[in-house]
Motif scaffolding. Sequence first.
Motif, PDB file in Angstrom:
ATOM      1  N   PRO A 147       0.668  -1.146  -0.093  1.00  0.00           N
ATOM      2  CA  PRO A 147      -0.024  -0.049   0.091  1.00  0.00           C
ATOM      3  C   PRO A 147       0.783   1.397   0.094  1.00  0.00           C
ATOM      4  O   PRO A 147       0.621   2.287  -0.525  1.00  0.00           O
ATOM      5  N   PHE A 148       1.993   1.384   0.776  1.00  0.00           N
ATOM      6  CA  PHE A 148       2.861   2.549   0.716  1.00  0.00           C
ATOM      7  C   PHE A 148       3.273   2.723  -0.654  1.00  0.00           C
ATOM      8  O   PHE A 148       3.431   3.828  -1.374  1.00  0.00           O
ATOM      9  N   VAL A 149       3.861   1.639  -1.337  1.00  0.00           N
ATOM     10  CA  VAL A 149       4.378   1.890  -2.685  1.00  0.00           C
ATOM     11  C   VAL A 149       3.388   2.346  -3.737  1.00  0.00           C
ATOM     12  O   VAL A 149       3.677   3.191  -4.423  1.00  0.00           O
ATOM     13  N   LEU A 150       2.241   1.668  -3.642  1.00  0.00           N
ATOM     14  CA  LEU A 150       0.961   1.874  -4.437  1.00  0.00           C
ATOM     15  C   LEU A 150       0.502   3.427  -4.319  1.00  0.00           C
ATOM     16  O   LEU A 150       0.325   4.203  -5.279  1.00  0.00           O
ATOM     17  N   GLY A 151       0.514   4.081  -2.915  1.00  0.00           N
ATOM     18  CA  GLY A 151       0.076   5.245  -2.638  1.00  0.00           C
ATOM     19  C   GLY A 151       0.994   6.197  -3.263  1.00  0.00           C
ATOM     20  O   GLY A 151       0.814   7.323  -3.783  1.00  0.00           O
ATOM     21  N   MET A 152       2.432   5.906  -3.334  1.00  0.00           N
ATOM     22  CA  MET A 152       3.456   6.927  -3.658  1.00  0.00           C
ATOM     23  C   MET A 152       3.445   6.771  -5.291  1.00  0.00           C
ATOM     24  O   MET A 152       3.767   7.860  -6.005  1.00  0.00           O
ATOM     25  N   TRP A 153       3.220   5.679  -5.698  1.00  0.00           N
ATOM     26  CA  TRP A 153       2.956   5.652  -7.402  1.00  0.00           C
ATOM     27  C   TRP A 153       2.011   6.353  -7.933  1.00  0.00           C
ATOM     28  O   TRP A 153       2.242   7.254  -8.967  1.00  0.00           O
ATOM     29  N   LEU A 154       0.908   6.309  -7.193  1.00  0.00           N
ATOM     30  CA  LEU A 154      -0.557   6.876  -7.588  1.00  0.00           C
ATOM     31  C   LEU A 154      -0.113   8.359  -7.472  1.00  0.00           C
ATOM     32  O   LEU A 154      -0.802   9.066  -8.337  1.00  0.00           O
ATOM     33  N   ARG A 155       0.515   8.811  -6.411  1.00  0.00           N
ATOM     34  CA  ARG A 155       0.630  10.194  -6.184  1.00  0.00           C
ATOM     35  C   ARG A 155       1.474  10.648  -7.344  1.00  0.00           C
ATOM     36  O   ARG A 155       1.118  11.754  -7.765  1.00  0.00           O
ATOM     37  N   ALA A 156       2.512  10.117  -7.751  1.00  0.00           N
ATOM     38  CA  ALA A 156       3.427  10.629  -8.729  1.00  0.00           C
ATOM     39  C   ALA A 156       2.723  10.435 -10.224  1.00  0.00           C
ATOM     40  O   ALA A 156       2.871  11.415 -10.827  1.00  0.00           O
ATOM     41  N   TRP A 157       1.983   9.570 -10.463  1.00  0.00           N
ATOM     42  CA  TRP A 157       1.319   9.488 -11.499  1.00  0.00           C
ATOM     43  C   TRP A 157       0.305  10.657 -11.788  1.00  0.00           C
ATOM     44  O   TRP A 157       0.097  11.148 -12.739  1.00  0.00           O
ATOM     45  N   LEU A 158      -0.681  10.873 -10.577  1.00  0.00           N
ATOM     46  CA  LEU A 158      -1.639  11.813 -10.671  1.00  0.00           C
ATOM     47  C   LEU A 158      -1.092  13.283 -11.078  1.00  0.00           C
ATOM     48  O   LEU A 158      -1.499  13.854 -11.632  1.00  0.00           O
ATOM     49  N   ALA A 202      11.517   4.765   3.412  1.00  0.00           N
ATOM     50  CA  ALA A 202      12.414   5.812   2.924  1.00  0.00           C
ATOM     51  C   ALA A 202      13.410   5.103   2.006  1.00  0.00           C
ATOM     52  O   ALA A 202      13.650   5.542   0.635  1.00  0.00           O
ATOM     53  N   ASP A 203      13.835   4.091   2.364  1.00  0.00           N
ATOM     54  CA  ASP A 203      15.108   3.368   1.582  1.00  0.00           C
ATOM     55  C   ASP A 203      14.342   2.544   0.213  1.00  0.00           C
ATOM     56  O   ASP A 203      15.156   2.123  -0.471  1.00  0.00           O
ATOM     57  N   LEU A 204      13.149   2.777   0.305  1.00  0.00           N
ATOM     58  CA  LEU A 204      12.739   2.259  -1.075  1.00  0.00           C
ATOM     59  C   LEU A 204      12.698   3.373  -2.221  1.00  0.00           C
ATOM     60  O   LEU A 204      12.587   3.077  -3.291  1.00  0.00           O
ATOM     61  N   GLY A 205      12.954   4.595  -1.613  1.00  0.00           N
ATOM     62  CA  GLY A 205      13.559   5.346  -2.854  1.00  0.00           C
ATOM     63  C   GLY A 205      12.290   6.064  -3.430  1.00  0.00           C
ATOM     64  O   GLY A 205      12.374   6.417  -4.605  1.00  0.00           O
ATOM     65  N   LEU A 206      11.199   6.262  -2.989  1.00  0.00           N
ATOM     66  CA  LEU A 206      10.206   6.918  -3.725  1.00  0.00           C
ATOM     67  C   LEU A 206       9.595   8.124  -2.867  1.00  0.00           C
ATOM     68  O   LEU A 206       8.681   8.804  -3.453  1.00  0.00           O
ATOM     69  N   GLY A 207      10.375   8.622  -1.819  1.00  0.00           N
ATOM     70  CA  GLY A 207      10.195   9.703  -1.363  1.00  0.00           C
ATOM     71  C   GLY A 207       9.303   9.316  -0.187  1.00  0.00           C
ATOM     72  O   GLY A 207       8.889   8.146   0.127  1.00  0.00           O
ATOM     73  N   LEU A 208       8.714  10.465   0.757  1.00  0.00           N
ATOM     74  CA  LEU A 208       7.479  10.045   1.577  1.00  0.00           C
ATOM     75  C   LEU A 208       6.316  10.880   1.473  1.00  0.00           C
ATOM     76  O   LEU A 208       6.316  11.807   0.652  1.00  0.00           O
ATOM     77  N   PRO A 209       5.441  10.454   2.076  1.00  0.00           N
ATOM     78  CA  PRO A 209       4.158  11.093   2.165  1.00  0.00           C
ATOM     79  C   PRO A 209       4.123  12.508   2.522  1.00  0.00           C
ATOM     80  O   PRO A 209       5.099  12.872   3.519  1.00  0.00           O
ATOM     81  N   GLU A 210       3.271  13.550   2.255  1.00  0.00           N
ATOM     82  CA  GLU A 210       3.145  14.794   2.806  1.00  0.00           C
ATOM     83  C   GLU A 210       2.930  14.623   4.382  1.00  0.00           C
ATOM     84  O   GLU A 210       3.602  15.432   5.094  1.00  0.00           O
ATOM     85  N   LEU A 211       2.307  13.728   4.773  1.00  0.00           N
ATOM     86  CA  LEU A 211       1.988  13.703   6.334  1.00  0.00           C
ATOM     87  C   LEU A 211       1.966  12.131   6.665  1.00  0.00           C
ATOM     88  O   LEU A 211       1.371  11.433   6.048  1.00  0.00           O
ATOM     89  N   MET A 212       2.450  12.043   7.952  1.00  0.00           N
ATOM     90  CA  MET A 212       2.316  10.634   8.371  1.00  0.00           C
ATOM     91  C   MET A 212       2.041  10.618   9.900  1.00  0.00           C
ATOM     92  O   MET A 212       2.925  10.681  10.762  1.00  0.00           O
ATOM     93  N   PRO A 213       0.688  10.957  10.135  1.00  0.00           N
ATOM     94  CA  PRO A 213       0.252  11.178  11.538  1.00  0.00           C
ATOM     95  C   PRO A 213       0.211  10.166  12.282  1.00  0.00           C
ATOM     96  O   PRO A 213       0.014   8.931  11.825  1.00  0.00           O
ATOM     97  N   LYS A 214       0.692  10.280  13.814  1.00  0.00           N
ATOM     98  CA  LYS A 214       0.675   9.058  14.458  1.00  0.00           C
ATOM     99  C   LYS A 214      -0.556   9.193  15.356  1.00  0.00           C
ATOM    100  O   LYS A 214      -0.948  10.122  15.628  1.00  0.00           O
TER     101      LYS A 214
END
Length: 420
Positions: free
Chosen positions: A41-52, A96-108
């Motif tokens: 899901p992390f990868v999918l989210g980052m890819w979708l963000r990039a594609w959008l 981070a080491d997947l090299g896709l950058g990080l989401p805008e926000l990672m709330p805890k």
Amino acid sequence: MRLYNTLTRRVEDLPPPPGPVRMYFCGPTVYQRAHIGNARPFVLGMWLRAWLRERGYDAILVHNITDVNDKIYEAAPSASAELAEKATAWYLEDTADLGLGLPELMPKATESIPQIVRFIEELIERDVAYAVDGDVYFRVASDPGYGRLSGQRPDQVEEQEPNPRKEDPRDFALWKAGKPGEDTWWDAPWGRGRPGWHIECSAMAEDAFGPVFEIHGGGLDLVFPHHENELAQSNALGHPFARIWTHNGMLSFAGEKMSKSLGNDVSIRNVLDTWGREVILLFFMTAHWRKPIDFDDDALAQAKAQVEGFRNVFRRESEKAGDWADFRRALDDDFNTPEALAVLHGWRDHDLLRRALGLFGLASLAEADVAPADVVELAEARRAARTDGDFARADRLRDEIAALGWDVRDTPGGFDLYRR
RNA sequence: GGCGCCUUGGCCGAGUGGUUAGGCACAGGUCUGCAAAACCUGGUACACCGGUUCGACUCCGGUAGGCGCCUCCA
């Protein structure tokens, strides 16, 4: 751009650019080193963000960290906060080491308690939730639409061990009274305790985006009860919540097909160390995001071979071969990465290919290898040996070069060196 | 018991009512001192049984097998 929506069970068009497209993807519970399935899901989210963004959208990704719940208490009795903190750091490091950058926000969750408490208070005010002995439960019967996301019929949901504090066995916890041995808690109007899992996500998503946003993602296993409950909570306050729900397929680690190279440790960390980030990303590209994937050595080896194939394209002359429209068509249609990958395999245009791979975090495949001086020296010696016709010596030198992790390829003018 | 998904050539994996997916692996060839890379050539698949249709891998029904979820697993 179209995406399959779990809620409507159809592929749906996104609103036209620039959107916005606000995305909330459920993140991990931090009680151990996250496993490779968590990466999907992390990868999918980052890819979708990039594609959008590539398509002109204003896309934002929020990815939460669940850092308080039963699993963490169990994994580290009376030291759960320390474990959660450590495991959060691991997750940030690994993703981070997947090299896709990080989401805008990672709330805890632990940093969103006031918002969560306020959310629960509103639910109680509306009489769709009730406090009992320090617990607070959501009244499922108050929601006539309950079950529309998952298709579950509340009357068929399997009976758990009875909880006498619930009015109805289907009701789920919004707040849980603190128990002995639990070392993290917060004070709330109905007593000391901590939030339930589902309310965390409703509160964090709405804290970031407000009462309505475009996409909510997560693993297929979260459809019920997690996402069904999030939807019920937010709808109960009159909030539309997410428009489109995307659920990625699960990774399967089937018996003997289980990765031999990794043993039982299928943590993101271990897979990164063993296979490298590029192989992982390519591996995820090979299957459509909604489908399950078998995770085993064979699949990884095939992904690795594809990675090498793309590297080789960049090691040759660029040719004008490739049409961006084919690539775009594949991704616009429910983000079909296997189809897109097939398109890329036909491309020979370096600039175009680098741009496409870059969207998937794979621009590094275009980078040239620079061999260290000692390897170059061996290769020079081998060239001399070949010129002298001493092929036995040339082959020995080639083995030495290989032992240092490099491949030598002869060219008309000399040689090229590539990392193995 | 309930909700839902899947079954494509050695392996992975898209897709469509009638047209080559693609990749990996393998075999042969060109090139090379030998290789590597590249390029060329080769294997015509869609679980099973019915039905609809001029025609189904693609639609409908059934069977078998696999998988996810069913209150805190991405």
